[in-house]
Design an enzyme around this catalytic site. Structure first.
Site, mmCIF file in Angstrom:
data_model
loop_
_atom_site.group_PDB
_atom_site.id
_atom_site.type_symbol
_atom_site.label_atom_id
_atom_site.label_comp_id
_atom_site.label_asym_id
_atom_site.label_seq_id
_atom_site.Cartn_x
_atom_site.Cartn_y
_atom_site.Cartn_z
ATOM 1 C CB SER A 81 -0.689 -0.122 1.225
ATOM 2 O OG SER A 81 -0.182 0.015 2.122
ATOM 3 C CB THR A 131 -41.665 25.066 -9.128
ATOM 4 O OG1 THR A 131 -42.915 25.205 -10.072
ATOM 5 C CG2 THR A 131 -41.287 25.692 -7.807
ATOM 6 C CG HIS A 132 -42.353 21.162 -11.649
ATOM 7 N ND1 HIS A 132 -42.597 19.888 -11.467
ATOM 8 C CD2 HIS A 132 -43.413 21.952 -10.565
ATOM 9 C CE1 HIS A 132 -43.609 20.251 -10.486
ATOM 10 N NE2 HIS A 132 -44.070 21.485 -9.667
ATOM 11 C CE LYS A 150 -20.534 24.051 -28.026
ATOM 12 N NZ LYS A 150 -21.291 23.253 -27.151
ATOM 13 C CB SER A 155 -16.186 23.983 -29.626
ATOM 14 O OG SER A 155 -15.924 23.279 -31.324
ATOM 15 C CG ASN A 208 -18.035 24.553 -24.408
ATOM 16 O OD1 ASN A 208 -19.417 25.039 -24.928
ATOM 17 N ND2 ASN A 208 -17.263 23.155 -25.926
ATOM 18 C CG ASN A 246 -3.664 -4.694 13.486
ATOM 19 O OD1 ASN A 246 -3.392 -4.873 12.158
ATOM 20 N ND2 ASN A 246 -4.256 -6.342 13.848
ATOM 21 C CE LYS A 275 -3.774 3.025 4.748
ATOM 22 N NZ LYS A 275 -5.169 1.675 5.085
ATOM 23 C CE1 TYR A 320 -6.367 -3.317 8.695
ATOM 24 C CE2 TYR A 320 -5.502 -5.561 8.306
ATOM 25 C CZ TYR A 320 -5.624 -4.328 8.100
ATOM 26 O OH TYR A 320 -5.091 -4.105 7.385
ATOM 27 C CD GLN A 343 -2.848 -2.694 2.107
ATOM 28 O OE1 GLN A 343 -2.337 -2.807 2.725
ATOM 29 N NE2 GLN A 343 -2.883 -3.418 0.927
ATOM 30 C CD GLU A 388 -20.120 20.955 -19.644
ATOM 31 O OE1 GLU A 388 -19.967 19.731 -20.853
ATOM 32 O OE2 GLU A 388 -19.722 21.568 -19.506
#
Ligand code: ARG
Length: 463
Positions: free
Chosen positions: A23, A155-156, A283, A277, A285, A110, A325, A317, A322, A290
């Site tokens: 690890s 709303t919606h 463009k 773009s 973007n 441990n 992490k 343990y 492990q 995103e």
């Protein structure tokens, strides 16, 4: 090379098995916590007479030297070591000889790894909370600048009622205050020391767990040594807090993306946080927003991964643990990166109040206020609601808006209508009238700004 734990076996393992088991590639980032923890352990062993004070002193100096050399780059992490704990102990023994081998008395990897994770997460939780506070400051800045800017509330995703842009932004501030609260709450349970649990059963040595915990700034110790080495709830809680925070950032990002489209054009993101773009010259973007939205999925994945890893584990343990992490580190790196981008993106965002206002003027978002006008004149709400609806439908048919209907038309629907109707359905008036606590009027919004500032300046948020 034979392993430090050679004994029961000859310690010679297959290289593929070594790579699989190792690890160090990801846990070496905890070297500071590992070394600081070991220094406190050596101090405790010396204080308790388990080793001599002189030996403790030698160990502490040796550890301090390793820390300094790792910080300066004079010492490099050896990727062939199994994990960061083994690496530090190996270098210590190389440098100090046999005294180095005494460090691991009354301790196990441990409890050591559980200690390191808790110390690491304590620090990272603070770092994330600071970044959330920075984002809150950026939101407050925009809220103050746009305190009286009228925009449609949805709303919606249908235009619903006029609100101030500040009011909308402050909804995100409230979410982030709860995020702060969640991180600080989970930190309470992280800040409990497992060291001294040893492998699982405690130890026969006369250790002082409370001394060691206090040295390392812990508020308490784990009260059951089995729980001490097998508890990863604090990691799950941390990931949960990260996942919820990301969900908030993602919703915010989604709105930034919508708002910067030509269809809305409520905001313009700074060139510094957008891209062009490769083919379409026109463009701009919102890639950063995103990506924040996209990376939310991966943080959810980190949470799910750890929950799933833990669900079938017998006490205490198991090596499966492990796997905690990479999930935790990936989530915290992702969250920090997203906050680092989000904060200046919000801070530099240009709002376009004319476009917001223009959008608010379409879509009959003052229809509720029209109904309320009739209620004020004595009509029951349901009846008023119906007339307002009929007037909207009339406007749609005639291609006009409520503000432009002649009074005579209004009066053909109800003789309660008078000249004052125009004042009541004016969008700015509609907004100003919503003075209820938490509402959208600039005065209510000012109170919300003050609340956020107060929580930021005076600590804990209770809800
Ligand atoms: N690298 C291990 C981990 O991250 C350290 C603990 C190893 N303990 C053990 N008994 N193998 O969990």
């Amino acid at each position: 090379m034979a392993k430090m734990w050679a004994g029961r076996t000859d310690g010679v393992t297959d290289r593929i098995a070594d790579d699989f088991n190792s690890s160090i590639a990801f846990d070496s980032r905890m070297f500071r916590q590992d070394i600081t923890g070991s220094m406190a352990h050596a101090a405790m062993l010396g204080k308790q007479g388990i080793i001599t004070p002189a030996e403790a002193e030698t160990l502490i100096e040796g550890l301090a030297g390793i820390l300094a050399d790792l910080e300066s780059g004079a010492l490099a992490i050896d990727p062939s070591c199994e994990d960061i704990h083994m690496f530090v102990e190996q270098v210590l023994t190389e440098r100090l000889g046999d005294v180095g081998k005494k460090l691991h008395t009354a301790r196990s990897r441990n409890d050591q790894v559980a200690l390191d994770m808790r110390m690491y997460l304590r620090d990272e939780t603070d770092a994330i909370m600071q970044k959330v506070r920075d984002l809150l400051e950026a939101i407050l800045g925009q809220a103050k600048e746009n305190r009286a800017v009228t925009v449609p509330g949805y709303t919606h995703l249908q235009r619903a009622q006029p609100i101030t842009f500040a009011h909308h932004l402050l909804a995100y501030a409230m979410m982030l205050l709860r995020d702060l609260d969640r991180f600080s709450d989970c930190k309470k349970r992280t800040n409990v020391s497992p060291i001294g649990s040893c492998a699982l059963a405690g130890t026969t040595y006369g250790t002082d767990r409370r001394f060691e915990a206090a040295e390392l700034g812990f508020a308490d110790i784990c009260r059951n040594s089995i729980d001490g080495v097998s508890d990863r709830d604090f990691c799950v809680e941390f990931l949960g807090a990260c996942a919820i925070l990301m969900m908030h950032l993602s919703r915010f990002s989604e709105e930034l993306i919508l708002w910067s489209s030509w269809e809305f054009k409520f905001v313009e993101l700074s060139d510094a946080y957008t891209t062009g773009s490769s083919i379409m010259p026109q463009k701009k973007n919102p890639d950063m927003a995103e990506l924040i939205r996209g990376k939310t999925g991966r943080v959810y994945g980190d949470l799910m991964a750890l929950l799933t890893t833990l669900k079938g584990l017998p006490l205490a343990y198991n090596k499966d643990m492990q796997e905690d992490k990479e999930s935790v580190f990936d989530a915290l790196d992702t969250v920090k990166m997203c906050l680092d981008v989000m904060t200046p993106m919000i801070g530099t965002m240009k709002t376009l109040p004319q476009n917001m206002k223009a959008a608010a003027q379409k879509g009959f978002i003052n229809a509720t206020d029209l109904a309320d006008y009739l209620v004020k004149k004595g009509m029951p709400f349901r009846a008023a609601y119906k007339i307002a609806g009929q007037l909207v439908s009339y406007c749609i048919k005639e291609g006009t808006v409520l503000e432009e209907l002649p009074l005579a038309t209004y009066q053909s629907y109800s003789d309660l209508f008078g000249e004052d109707v125009y004042g009541d359905i004016d969008l700015d008036v509609c907004v100003k009238k919503r003075i209820s606590e938490g509402g959208t009027s600039p005065d209510s919004v000012d109170a919300q700004i003050r609340y956020v500032e107060e929580v930021l300046n005076h600590g804990e948020h209770i809800h």
